[in-house]
Motif scaffolding. Structure first.
Motif, PDB file in Angstrom:
ATOM      1  N   UNK A  10      14.784   5.181 -11.046  1.00  0.00           N
ATOM      2  CA  UNK A  10      15.009   6.206  -9.899  1.00  0.00           C
ATOM      3  C   UNK A  10      15.843   5.147  -8.731  1.00  0.00           C
ATOM      4  N   UNK A  11      16.898   5.859  -8.298  1.00  0.00           N
ATOM      5  CA  UNK A  11      17.637   5.087  -7.235  1.00  0.00           C
ATOM      6  C   UNK A  11      16.715   5.114  -5.940  1.00  0.00           C
ATOM      7  N   UNK A  12      16.992   3.825  -5.586  1.00  0.00           N
ATOM      8  CA  UNK A  12      16.115   3.540  -4.190  1.00  0.00           C
ATOM      9  C   UNK A  12      17.265   2.831  -3.325  1.00  0.00           C
ATOM     10  N   UNK A  13      16.979   3.637  -2.050  1.00  0.00           N
ATOM     11  CA  UNK A  13      17.929   3.026  -0.985  1.00  0.00           C
ATOM     12  C   UNK A  13      17.248   2.108  -0.147  1.00  0.00           C
ATOM     13  N   UNK A  14      16.765   1.038  -0.622  1.00  0.00           N
ATOM     14  CA  UNK A  14      15.997   0.139   0.147  1.00  0.00           C
ATOM     15  C   UNK A  14      16.455  -1.356  -0.466  1.00  0.00           C
ATOM     16  N   UNK A  15      15.921  -2.482   0.225  1.00  0.00           N
ATOM     17  CA  UNK A  15      16.327  -3.670  -0.328  1.00  0.00           C
ATOM     18  C   UNK A  15      14.775  -4.035  -1.126  1.00  0.00           C
ATOM     19  N   UNK A  16      14.865  -4.974  -2.135  1.00  0.00           N
ATOM     20  CA  UNK A  16      13.946  -5.378  -2.876  1.00  0.00           C
ATOM     21  C   UNK A  16      12.660  -5.919  -2.020  1.00  0.00           C
ATOM     22  N   UNK A  17      13.168  -6.688  -0.932  1.00  0.00           N
ATOM     23  CA  UNK A  17      11.907  -7.217  -0.192  1.00  0.00           C
ATOM     24  C   UNK A  17      10.941  -6.332   0.630  1.00  0.00           C
ATOM     25  N   UNK A  18      11.677  -5.143   0.908  1.00  0.00           N
ATOM     26  CA  UNK A  18      10.974  -4.125   1.486  1.00  0.00           C
ATOM     27  C   UNK A  18      10.050  -3.418   0.383  1.00  0.00           C
ATOM     28  N   UNK A  19      10.718  -3.031  -0.572  1.00  0.00           N
ATOM     29  CA  UNK A  19       9.909  -2.258  -1.638  1.00  0.00           C
ATOM     30  C   UNK A  19       9.040  -2.956  -2.136  1.00  0.00           C
ATOM     31  N   UNK A  20       9.015  -4.207  -2.680  1.00  0.00           N
ATOM     32  CA  UNK A  20       8.185  -5.010  -3.461  1.00  0.00           C
ATOM     33  C   UNK A  20       6.572  -4.971  -2.920  1.00  0.00           C
ATOM     34  N   UNK A  21       6.418  -5.019  -1.716  1.00  0.00           N
ATOM     35  CA  UNK A  21       5.011  -5.101  -1.075  1.00  0.00           C
ATOM     36  C   UNK A  21       4.225  -3.683  -1.652  1.00  0.00           C
ATOM     37  N   UNK A  22       5.089  -2.649  -1.757  1.00  0.00           N
ATOM     38  CA  UNK A  22       4.567  -1.451  -2.131  1.00  0.00           C
ATOM     39  C   UNK A  22       4.433  -1.264  -3.654  1.00  0.00           C
ATOM     40  N   UNK A  23       4.716  -2.274  -4.287  1.00  0.00           N
ATOM     41  CA  UNK A  23       4.386  -1.934  -5.864  1.00  0.00           C
ATOM     42  C   UNK A  23       3.442  -3.124  -6.230  1.00  0.00           C
ATOM     43  N   UNK A  24       3.222  -4.097  -5.338  1.00  0.00           N
ATOM     44  CA  UNK A  24       2.525  -5.214  -5.988  1.00  0.00           C
ATOM     45  C   UNK A  24       1.121  -5.363  -5.021  1.00  0.00           C
ATOM     46  N   UNK A  25       1.064  -5.042  -4.094  1.00  0.00           N
ATOM     47  CA  UNK A  25       0.054  -5.013  -3.037  1.00  0.00           C
ATOM     48  C   UNK A  25      -1.183  -4.028  -3.095  1.00  0.00           C
ATOM     49  N   UNK A  26      -2.356  -4.172  -2.818  1.00  0.00           N
ATOM     50  CA  UNK A  26      -3.285  -3.020  -2.759  1.00  0.00           C
ATOM     51  C   UNK A  26      -3.023  -1.806  -1.738  1.00  0.00           C
ATOM     52  N   UNK A  27      -2.803  -2.527  -0.548  1.00  0.00           N
ATOM     53  CA  UNK A  27      -2.303  -1.762   0.729  1.00  0.00           C
ATOM     54  C   UNK A  27      -1.203  -0.991   0.551  1.00  0.00           C
ATOM     55  N   UNK A  28      -0.185  -1.676  -0.331  1.00  0.00           N
ATOM     56  CA  UNK A  28       1.085  -0.708  -0.545  1.00  0.00           C
ATOM     57  C   UNK A  28       0.887   0.059  -1.509  1.00  0.00           C
ATOM     58  N   UNK A  29      -0.040  -0.027  -2.444  1.00  0.00           N
ATOM     59  CA  UNK A  29       0.015   1.086  -3.651  1.00  0.00           C
ATOM     60  C   UNK A  29      -0.960   1.930  -3.202  1.00  0.00           C
ATOM     61  N   UNK A  30      -1.811   1.754  -2.232  1.00  0.00           N
ATOM     62  CA  UNK A  30      -2.727   2.834  -2.011  1.00  0.00           C
ATOM     63  C   UNK A  30      -1.900   3.715  -1.039  1.00  0.00           C
TER      64      UNK A  30
END
Length: 133
Positions: A10-30
């Motif tokens: 999936x193409x993402x128009x954002x930086x890795x630093x912004x998206x990574x917490x949404x993939x790796x943290x409980x608060x981001x994933x929820x």
């Protein structure tokens, strides 16, 4: 039940630093992936969705690049031979276009591939709304 591997980019128009917490943290994933995500003192993730608990260990956490969660049943013996389901998120960049992609790999019980594609389109759509990407 037979297991299959679903892979989609999936193409993402954002930086890795912004998206990574949404993939790796409980608060981001929820916020986009599950109804709730809780981490206990043993660093076991509990993904709560569809009214059920799904327990996983983070087996790969490579900052701003790669996350992999391996699911297991509580109380089961740790056996290297068990074919555990997993979900994996990889952040890649196309060098030519400077475009970022999120690769999703889901390995688990067999579902209709079209249904899986539809589920992930919805989840990634929610993630993009949150990050503005």
């Amino acid at each position: 039940m037979e297991k299959i591997k679903f892979v989609s980019d999936y193409q993402i128009n954002s930086s890795k630093k912004i998206i990574y917490p949404y993939l790796s943290s409980a608060s981001g994933l929820s916020q986009w992936f599950a109804d709730d995500v809780v981490i206990n003192e043993d660093k076991v993730f509990n993904f709560i969705y569809d009214g059920e608990n799904h327990y996983a260990r983070a087996v790969i956490m490579r900052l701003n690049h790669h996350v992999k969660f391996e699911f297991f049943e509580p109380g089961e013996e740790e056996d290297e031979e068990v074919d555990h389901p997993y979900i994996e998120f990889r952040l890649d960049e196309n060098e030519l276009t400077q475009t970022f992609y999120l690769r999703v790999v889901e390995y688990g019980d067999a579902y209709d591939e079209q249904e899986q594609h539809s589920i992930w389109e919805g989840l990634i759509g929610s993630l993009k709304e949150i990050i503005g990407g």
